[in-house]
Design a protein around this motif. Sequence first.
Motif, mmCIF file in Angstrom:
data_model
loop_
_atom_site.group_PDB
_atom_site.id
_atom_site.type_symbol
_atom_site.label_atom_id
_atom_site.label_comp_id
_atom_site.label_asym_id
_atom_site.label_seq_id
_atom_site.Cartn_x
_atom_site.Cartn_y
_atom_site.Cartn_z
ATOM 1 N N ALA A 1 -27.399 2.783 46.763
ATOM 2 C CA ALA A 1 -26.147 3.494 46.528
ATOM 3 C C ALA A 1 -26.015 4.680 47.475
ATOM 4 C CB ALA A 1 -26.080 3.976 45.076
ATOM 5 N N ARG A 2 -27.135 5.313 47.799
ATOM 6 C CA ARG A 2 -27.111 6.446 48.723
ATOM 7 C C ARG A 2 -26.948 5.986 50.167
ATOM 8 N NH1 ARG A 2 -28.598 7.478 44.052
ATOM 9 N NH2 ARG A 2 -28.659 9.586 43.197
ATOM 10 N N VAL A 3 -27.471 4.808 50.490
ATOM 11 C CA VAL A 3 -27.202 4.241 51.814
ATOM 12 C C VAL A 3 -25.714 3.937 51.950
ATOM 13 C CG1 VAL A 3 -27.656 2.304 53.354
ATOM 14 C CG2 VAL A 3 -29.537 3.316 52.055
ATOM 15 N N ASN A 4 -25.125 3.357 50.916
ATOM 16 C CA ASN A 4 -23.687 3.080 50.935
ATOM 17 C C ASN A 4 -22.877 4.365 51.044
ATOM 18 O OD1 ASN A 4 -24.129 0.314 50.669
ATOM 19 N ND2 ASN A 4 -24.017 0.365 48.445
ATOM 20 N N GLN A 5 -23.337 5.410 50.358
ATOM 21 C CA GLN A 5 -22.659 6.701 50.451
ATOM 22 C C GLN A 5 -22.706 7.240 51.878
ATOM 23 O OE1 GLN A 5 -24.523 10.083 48.491
ATOM 24 N NE2 GLN A 5 -22.526 10.823 47.803
ATOM 25 N N GLU A 6 -23.845 7.066 52.533
ATOM 26 C CA GLU A 6 -23.984 7.513 53.922
ATOM 27 C C GLU A 6 -23.062 6.714 54.837
ATOM 28 O OE1 GLU A 6 -25.697 9.674 57.186
ATOM 29 O OE2 GLU A 6 -25.634 9.995 55.028
ATOM 30 N N ILE A 7 -22.943 5.403 54.583
ATOM 31 C CA ILE A 7 -22.039 4.568 55.378
ATOM 32 C C ILE A 7 -20.594 5.023 55.193
ATOM 33 C CG2 ILE A 7 -21.094 2.231 55.594
ATOM 34 C CD1 ILE A 7 -23.899 1.206 54.860
ATOM 35 N N ALA A 8 -20.212 5.288 53.941
ATOM 36 C CA ALA A 8 -18.853 5.760 53.668
ATOM 37 C C ALA A 8 -18.621 7.145 54.260
ATOM 38 C CB ALA A 8 -18.619 5.790 52.157
#
Length: 505
Positions: free
Chosen positions: A327-334
Amino acid sequence: MDDAERQPLLRASSAEEGFTSPSGKTLTWASSFILVVSRVIGSGIFATPGSIAKSAGSVGLTIVIWVVGTILSACGLTVSLEYGCMLPRSGGEKVYLEYTYPHPRFLTSTLIAVQAVLLGFTASNCIIFAKYTLFAWSDRPTEHQEKALAVALLTVITIVHGCFRQTGIWVQNMLGWLKITVITAMSLTGIWVILVRPDYTYSLSWETLWEGSNWSWSLLSTSLFKVLYSYAGLNNVNNVLDEVHDPVRTLKTVGPAAMLTASALYLIANASYFLVVPLAEIKESGELVGALLFERVYGAHVGRILFPLAIAISAAGNVMVVTFALARVNQEIARQGFLPWPHLFSSSRPFGSPLGGLIVHYIPSLLVITLPPQGDVYNFILDVEGYPGQMFALASAVGLLILRKREPLRLRPFRAWLPAVWLRIVICLALLAAPFVPPPDNHGDVHFFYATYAIVGAGVVVFGILYWYVWTVALPYWGDYTLQEKEEVLDDGIRVTTLKRISRI
């Protein structure tokens, strides 16, 4: 030092600029260790030995595959340690590859975003949770029951991590220690049988150790993918370094400690399987070899009910830590503008957690659980995840060599052993080529064309390249505009990059 010598240091410092987590540095060494161990020790050791033994054909070759996979995983860990200590910020492989391969513009970020969204799911451990839970209570659970229970687990964990952040961390820490207890009990079962029950008829013998070995490189490569999957997550703390106390010092000790813990338990657990359960039964066990072990040793009540439930809880713990990190990787992508609605998906409001990243993680996981038929889907999922993973692993290992040459003055608190990096590169190349070498019977360990998983996995990467070309090259050319990055700061302190269209006219 002249300007030319300073330049690598100046460029590197900008890559370290992450964002301050709204919740602060909340992960201690113990929490970080559990984050890694609970990610590594998931369904792999409980579910994959059966299919690995089926592909290898013999006990001896199966053990060799596990040993080789352990060595390769350790090589991969050294690469992650050098990158993480050099660029100590959240995002993991995404940060490292973007920094190493800045050109063509946006290509690396797009490929990582596509891979994270399409293949960043936790379906396999949800399936194992459902299978072992229902195994304990029902002789013949239906496919719909397994899927419903797997979806329920995924949904509850998403809600907990999204709405009750500290509770989620506490629960995953508790489940992590329980998981270590379960795998230790499994690992010591064979030793216990030898010491306490000398009259027990062992399934393993030296005479038959190599009997039936299958040396097909195509099948062995899929087995290696499964072993590597069982060690996946050794770099899990790299994904959340913005939330770790003293990240560099923690990273240098947590990874090796988790590697030693997992490898010792894995190898002893495999010995227990082969001592207690006949090889033919292991080959046909599917994902339930752990349950067979406990049922044969401890009887129908303890072995069939209590230990399978403990394994199910262990798989749930794995889902928790994977969801937490991805979820934090996705947050970084966003946060860097590579998902639509970046303000929504990168925000930590209203609960101080990456709720948008959790939603991005939830949707593909839900689809993978509900849409494919059961049966061989578990092994197929592992293979599909593993193939593009080897592409990114290859890019990371080669990138490490590129950075050492490009930035020789860069501060590196940890340096990977150079032969380990080269071994990682060679094996990645071999594993990428292996699926296209036909096995003797022209099908793999699942009932598909033997190279199907490689074609699907490579297809995801090709789709990412085409998507990048269309939205960063073709459309701007036809529309006569350029893409420019614009940074904003949200109310919760997170910096968000949006991509604006700037007309060339």
